[in-house]
Design a protein around this motif. Structure first.
Motif, PDB file in Angstrom:
ATOM      1  N   SER A  97       0.828  -1.213   0.000  1.00 13.56           N
ATOM      2  CA  SER A  97       0.000   0.000   0.000  1.00 13.56           C
ATOM      3  C   SER A  97       0.861   1.261   0.000  1.00 13.56           C
ATOM      4  O   SER A  97       0.501   2.253  -0.632  1.00 13.56           O
ATOM      5  CB  SER A  97      -0.981  -0.001   1.173  1.00 13.56           C
ATOM      6  OG  SER A  97      -0.317   0.123   2.396  1.00 13.56           O
ATOM      7  N   GLU A 100       2.133   1.580  -3.567  1.00 17.24           N
ATOM      8  CA  GLU A 100       1.033   2.031  -4.426  1.00 17.24           C
ATOM      9  C   GLU A 100       0.782   3.527  -4.256  1.00 17.24           C
ATOM     10  O   GLU A 100       0.565   4.239  -5.236  1.00 17.24           O
ATOM     11  CB  GLU A 100      -0.236   1.245  -4.129  1.00 17.24           C
ATOM     12  CG  GLU A 100      -1.403   1.609  -5.001  1.00 17.24           C
ATOM     13  CD  GLU A 100      -1.191   1.294  -6.472  1.00 17.24           C
ATOM     14  OE1 GLU A 100      -1.846   1.935  -7.313  1.00 17.24           O
ATOM     15  OE2 GLU A 100      -0.366   0.416  -6.792  1.00 17.24           O
ATOM     16  N   THR A 101       0.823   4.021  -3.036  1.00 15.12           N
ATOM     17  CA  THR A 101       0.632   5.443  -2.781  1.00 15.12           C
ATOM     18  C   THR A 101       1.729   6.269  -3.458  1.00 15.12           C
ATOM     19  O   THR A 101       1.452   7.292  -4.095  1.00 15.12           O
ATOM     20  CB  THR A 101       0.613   5.722  -1.268  1.00 15.12           C
ATOM     21  OG1 THR A 101      -0.463   4.988  -0.688  1.00 15.12           O
ATOM     22  CG2 THR A 101       0.444   7.202  -0.982  1.00 15.12           C
ATOM     23  N   LEU A 104       1.186   6.191  -7.281  1.00 17.17           N
ATOM     24  CA  LEU A 104       0.070   7.053  -7.679  1.00 17.17           C
ATOM     25  C   LEU A 104       0.442   8.530  -7.613  1.00 17.17           C
ATOM     26  O   LEU A 104       0.039   9.309  -8.473  1.00 17.17           O
ATOM     27  CB  LEU A 104      -1.157   6.782  -6.806  1.00 17.17           C
ATOM     28  CG  LEU A 104      -1.882   5.476  -7.076  1.00 17.17           C
ATOM     29  CD1 LEU A 104      -3.002   5.264  -6.064  1.00 17.17           C
ATOM     30  CD2 LEU A 104      -2.431   5.430  -8.493  1.00 17.17           C
TER      31      LEU A 104
END
Length: 110
Positions: A97, A100-101, A104
């Motif tokens: 996570s 992914e952050t 992004l």
């Protein structure tokens, strides 16, 4: 491993949709639309006494993080084999996570 597992368990309890059923008896989300058409969501803690205290606890990332850490460490102290498996899964999900952050944000800035 403990840090990543605690991070993921805390986010799971406080923010993730899958655990909203746990938060529902203690929280109400109020959505308001401002003059510009932007929507804002506010969290209202339900009840009094123990219900309100628990609602406050699971709405606070810092508070839930302390308890998540204590539960993971206590569980690992009592059942190391079982909890190690749980913590590895949570730690991998936590690292994913975070990655992914970051990805992004990089994509959004391009």
């Amino acid at each position: 491993m403990f840090c990543l597992a605690s991070f993921r368990l805390t986010r799971l309890i406080v923010f993730d949709e899958i655990t909203s059923i746990i938060r529902r008896p203690f929280h109400e989300e109020v959505v308001e639309t401002d003059e510009d058409g932007m929507t804002n969501t506010y969290l209202v803690i339900k009840g009094n006494g123990l219900r309100k205290w628990f609602g406050e606890l699971i709405s606070c990332y810092w508070c839930t993080g302390i308890w998540s850490s204590a539960i993971l460490y206590g569980g690992w102290s009592i059942w190391p084999t079982v909890m190690e498996t749980v913590m590895i899964i949570l730690a991998i999900a936590g690292a994913a996570s975070i990655i992914e952050t970051i990805v992004l944000r990089i994509i959004d800035n391009e």
